[in-house]
Enzyme design. Structure first.
Site, PDB file in Angstrom:
ATOM      1  N   CYS A   1      36.426 -23.907  39.974  1.00 20.01           N
ATOM      2  CA  CYS A   1      35.939 -25.204  38.901  1.00 20.01           C
ATOM      3  C   CYS A   1      35.951 -23.681  37.781  1.00 20.01           C
ATOM      4  O   CYS A   1      35.326 -24.202  36.139  1.00 20.01           O
ATOM      5  CB  CYS A   1      34.194 -25.439  39.169  1.00 20.01           C
ATOM      6  SG  CYS A   1      34.501 -27.316  39.954  1.00 20.01           S
ATOM      7  N   ASP A   2      35.863 -22.427  37.752  1.00 18.73           N
ATOM      8  CA  ASP A   2      35.977 -21.507  36.379  1.00 18.73           C
ATOM      9  C   ASP A   2      37.161 -20.334  36.848  1.00 18.73           C
ATOM     10  O   ASP A   2      36.945 -19.293  36.935  1.00 18.73           O
ATOM     11  CB  ASP A   2      34.608 -20.784  37.035  1.00 18.73           C
ATOM     12  CG  ASP A   2      34.560 -20.471  34.875  1.00 18.73           C
ATOM     13  OD1 ASP A   2      35.264 -20.597  34.304  1.00 18.73           O
ATOM     14  OD2 ASP A   2      33.401 -19.410  35.461  1.00 18.73           O
ATOM     15  N   LEU A   3      38.467 -21.453  36.653  1.00 19.12           N
ATOM     16  CA  LEU A   3      39.371 -19.836  36.909  1.00 19.12           C
ATOM     17  C   LEU A   3      39.916 -19.428  35.854  1.00 19.12           C
ATOM     18  O   LEU A   3      40.474 -20.632  34.514  1.00 19.12           O
ATOM     19  CB  LEU A   3      40.390 -20.729  37.577  1.00 19.12           C
ATOM     20  CG  LEU A   3      41.870 -20.004  37.891  1.00 19.12           C
ATOM     21  CD1 LEU A   3      41.363 -18.441  38.648  1.00 19.12           C
ATOM     22  CD2 LEU A   3      43.158 -21.151  38.410  1.00 19.12           C
TER      23      LEU A   3
END
Length: 175
Positions: free
Chosen positions: A52-54
């Protein structure tokens, strides 16, 4: 990690100090490492995990320049629904989470978290690695994003969009 994170190598803070830049082969190897990491998280963990936070600063590089996906503060376990769709069972908060430029518009519209979001963020990261510009680069104007800039430039030839440091590296190696 010993070689820092991908962001520092793609976008060195001071271009004038001859910091090491990544060549094409290194970028491709890093992209493969990231894909393998997400394959593991999405297909080999039980339950699957959406990171969820690449973004480049969450890709850490070890001594051998092997990439590791890091920062799991926003990660979610994906629980199976009866119709075989994977989703996060809890309601999303109204606050936007993730990093601007790497999250999908649907996320802000109340869509459910899924592993597909990591895949879409990965596509954005790949574009950034090849063209050398952040998804919300200051050279983009109005509602133009990295996808549209790439699409417009590709119509005039791939060399118009590739990160100039990659071109320089290729010329230096062949010259």
């Amino acid at each position: 990690m010993s070689n820092g994170n991908l962001d520092c190598l793609l976008h060195p803070p001071n271009e004038q100090n001859n910091q090491r830049r990544l060549n094409l082969i290194q970028r491709l190897n890093i992209a493969i490492d990231i894909a393998c990491g997400f394959d593991y998280l999405h297909n080999h963990c039980e339950p699957p995990i959406a990171q969820c936070d690449l973004k480049p600063s969450n890709i850490l590089l070890d001594d051998d320049m092997v990439a590791h996906v890091g920062d799991f503060r926003l990660a979610r376990f994906m629980l199976e629904e009866s119709n075989d769709q994977i989703f996060f069972s809890q309601t999303m908060s109204l606050a936007l989470k993730g990093s601007i430029g790497y999250i999908l518009p649907e996320y802000g519209a109340g869509g459910r978290i899924s592993t597909e979001w990591d895949v879409c963020s990965y596509k954005i990261l790949l574009l950034e690695m090849i063209i050398g510009k952040r998804p919300i680069d200051e050279t983009f104007c109005n509602s133009v994003d990295i996808h549209l800039v790439t699409e417009m430039a590709l119509s005039q030839g791939v060399m118009n969009i590739v990160d100039p440091s990659l071109l320089y590296e290729e010329i230096a190696e062949t010259g």
